[in-house]
Design an enzyme around this catalytic site. Structure first.
Site, PDB file in Angstrom:
ATOM      1  N   GLU A   1      -6.672   2.416  14.380  1.00  0.00           N
ATOM      2  CA  GLU A   1      -7.044   1.951  13.049  1.00  0.00           C
ATOM      3  C   GLU A   1      -7.882   0.666  13.120  1.00  0.00           C
ATOM      4  OE1 GLU A   1      -6.786   3.364  10.057  1.00  0.00           O
ATOM      5  OE2 GLU A   1      -7.907   1.622   9.352  1.00  0.00           O
TER       6      GLU A   1
ATOM      7  N   THR B   1     -11.001   5.904   6.835  1.00  0.00           N
ATOM      8  CA  THR B   1     -10.197   6.698   7.769  1.00  0.00           C
ATOM      9  C   THR B   1     -10.432   8.194   7.574  1.00  0.00           C
ATOM     10  OG1 THR B   1      -8.408   5.098   8.026  1.00  0.00           O
ATOM     11  CG2 THR B   1      -7.832   7.380   8.395  1.00  0.00           C
TER      12      THR B   1
ATOM     13  N   HIS C   1     -13.290   2.777  12.339  1.00  0.00           N
ATOM     14  CA  HIS C   1     -14.337   2.019  11.635  1.00  0.00           C
ATOM     15  C   HIS C   1     -14.064   0.547  11.834  1.00  0.00           C
ATOM     16  CE1 HIS C   1     -11.233   1.331   8.634  1.00  0.00           C
ATOM     17  NE2 HIS C   1     -11.073   2.646   8.531  1.00  0.00           N
TER      18      HIS C   1
HETATM   19  C1  GP9 Z   1      -3.822   5.271   5.398  1.00  0.00           C
HETATM   20  C2  GP9 Z   1      -4.614   4.852   6.575  1.00  0.00           C
HETATM   21  C3  GP9 Z   1      -5.670   3.828   6.213  1.00  0.00           C
HETATM   22  O1  GP9 Z   1      -2.922   6.300   5.577  1.00  0.00           O
HETATM   23  O2  GP9 Z   1      -5.072   5.928   7.308  1.00  0.00           O
HETATM   24  O3  GP9 Z   1      -6.829   4.348   5.659  1.00  0.00           O
HETATM   25  P1  GP9 Z   1      -8.137   3.425   5.430  1.00  0.00           P
HETATM   26  O4  GP9 Z   1      -7.794   2.392   4.408  1.00  0.00           O
HETATM   27  O5  GP9 Z   1      -8.497   2.788   6.743  1.00  0.00           O
HETATM   28  O6  GP9 Z   1      -9.197   4.374   4.978  1.00  0.00           O
HETATM   29 MN    MN Z   2      -9.046   3.345   8.697  1.00  0.00          MN
END
Ligand code: GP9
Ligand code: MN
Length: 438
Positions: A38, A82, A260
């Site tokens: 993440e 994401t 990202h």
């Molecule tokens: C939420 C996580 C975050 O379940 O995958 O998503 P993002 O805010 O990075 O798009």
């Molecule tokens: Mn993300």
């Protein structure tokens, strides 16, 4: 409709890059473990803060002889963040120019996605592990359309007062508790782990920090980013230890990627001094360099190294399918295998900016291309270089056409009119994750 799909198929045929014999089928029959890092940016790799390595485990993996590590790999997400990254990796198509494809079209569209292809061609079982509720980004519905067998969302994990942070179960807890489910999966499996702890606003409680000292810029988001990235690194080390001790490691190809940026352009000038750059000198080219994210393929016996090929998230699916021994010729995927000699190295951003192996092309507020040399970061005056100017125009047309093609396929749901030979369309009713009630 027929002509739309004919256009798509002829473009896809022209775009096809045939697999590299050296790598095709190298991971045939192996488990495929995807680790979604993440908000993780490439600059963290091998970076130090206050004399401490930020991500010692990932650094060791990055430099491992069994890891193919890319250092010119970019995220290509739009507003779907994401979910856009997931969409590109699973389907080989871009996200939408606005909003999230998962949310807007994910419940209705026809997909020919990784879990279904791997399941049908090579007998893979597929699963996603994620510490947030299943409905976030509409995953519950999208994953069924993609043919995911299992979705272990937050409802599958043990919860206590301090087990969650921000978007879900803390990575260490999610990864370690996933083990009991992973062990039960029929092999070979295609399993994706979506981490969450390294997410804005990057505020890790002290009790989860093993003593890493944050940098002390005036920007608490920048400071915290290094701490949560370090936490993620520790969580991954523990997870790899488990994979090794269970023996799963020996039959698996493990793929890691950053989805990202974590720090946005507005925060980057505060980050600049930590990268040895004066905040006042920070410019759009520097921002574009910050869109590099890790992409690593780790597997026992894989001849790795640092690979300088330019590419992005759209290129992952054909790369992985070729490693798994599945040819991609008949699938509608818009990227090309990063390991193919015919790989197309133009990296397409969702806002139509792009990067070639030598130049970065970013539009200014009036929409005029600003061209930078990747090697030096210096700007090129296009009026003094008419040949380059022509090339830029040609590349821009290619980029615009590619994004338009993707949008046409997605917005018109064109894949419902084309079924690759030997592929059976996915029926979402065949799947039930029993996680709707939270
Ligand atoms: C939420 C996580 C975050 O379940 O995958 O998503 P993002 O805010 O990075 O798009
Ligand atoms: Mn993300």
């Amino acid at each position: 409709v027929g002509t739309d799909m004919d256009d798509v198929l002829s473009d896809v045929e022209q775009n096809y890059a045939k697999p590299n014999k050296k790598y095709f089928g190298k991971a045939k029959g192996k488990n495929i473990i995807i680790i979604h890092l993440e908000s993780f940016q490439q600059f963290l790799i091998n970076d130090k803060v206050n004399g401490q390595e930020v991500t010692p485990f990932l650094n060791s993996l990055y430099n491992d002889k069994n890891t193919m590590s890319f250092d010119n790999f970019y995220h290509e997400v739009g507003q779907g963040k994401t979910s856009d990254a997931e969409n590109m990796l699973e389907t080989g198509l871009f996200g939408l120019p606005e909003g999230s494809l998962f949310t807007k079209l994910g419940s209705d569209n026809t997909f020919q996605a990784a879990p279904a292809i791997l399941g049908q061609k090579e007998g893979y079982t597929s699963a996603v592990f994620h510490g947030n509720t299943g409905t976030f980004w509409n995953r519950n519905s999208v994953y069924k359309n993609m043919g995911y067998d299992y979705f272990f969302d937050a409802s599958y994990f043990h919860k206590s007062d301090d087990s969650s942070l921000g978007f879900g179960i803390k990575d260490k807890l999610m990864l370690s508790e996933s083990v009991k489910y992973l062990e039960q999966l029929q092999q070979p499996f295609y399993a994706k782990f979506i981490t969450v702890t390294n997410h804005y606003p990057f505020q890790l409680p002290d009790e989860d920090n093993d003593g890493f000292t944050a940098p002390d810029t005036n920007n608490s988001t920048v400071n915290g980013y290094f701490v949560t990235a370090h936490y993620l690194d520790n969580a991954l080390r523990e997870f790899f230890d488990y994979l090794k001790s269970s023996g799963i490691y020996d039959n698996s190809m493990i793929v890691l990627y950053g989805d990202h940026y974590g720090l946005s352009n507005s925060q980057n000038p505060d980050l600049a001094p930590l990268l040895g750059i004066n905040s006042d000198d920070w410019n759009d080219f520097n921002n574009s360099q910050m869109q590099k994210v890790p992409f690593m393929i780790h597997m026992k016996g894989l001849k790795g190294g640092i690979n300088h090929t330019y590419g992005g998230e759209i290129d992952v699916l054909p790369t992985l399918l070729h490693l798994a021994g599945i040819n991609t010729k008949q699938y509608v995927q818009l990227g090309t295998d990063l390991l193919s000699k015919e790989h197309n190295p133009i990296v397409i951003f969702r806002n139509k900016n792009f990067v070639t192996p030598h130049y970065t092309v970013l539009k200014d507020n009036e929409g005029n291309p600003q061209v930078y040399r990747n090697k030096t970061g210096e700007q090129v005056d296009l009026d003094k270089d008419p040949i380059l100017k022509q090339k830029v125009a040609k590349w821009q047309k290619y980029v615009n056409d590619k994004l338009k093609l993707s949008d046409t396929i997605n917005n018109k749901n064109l894949l419902r009119f084309y079924t690759p030979s030997g592929f059976t369309p996915v029926n979402p009713k065949d799947y039930d994750y029993q996680n709707e009630i939270q």
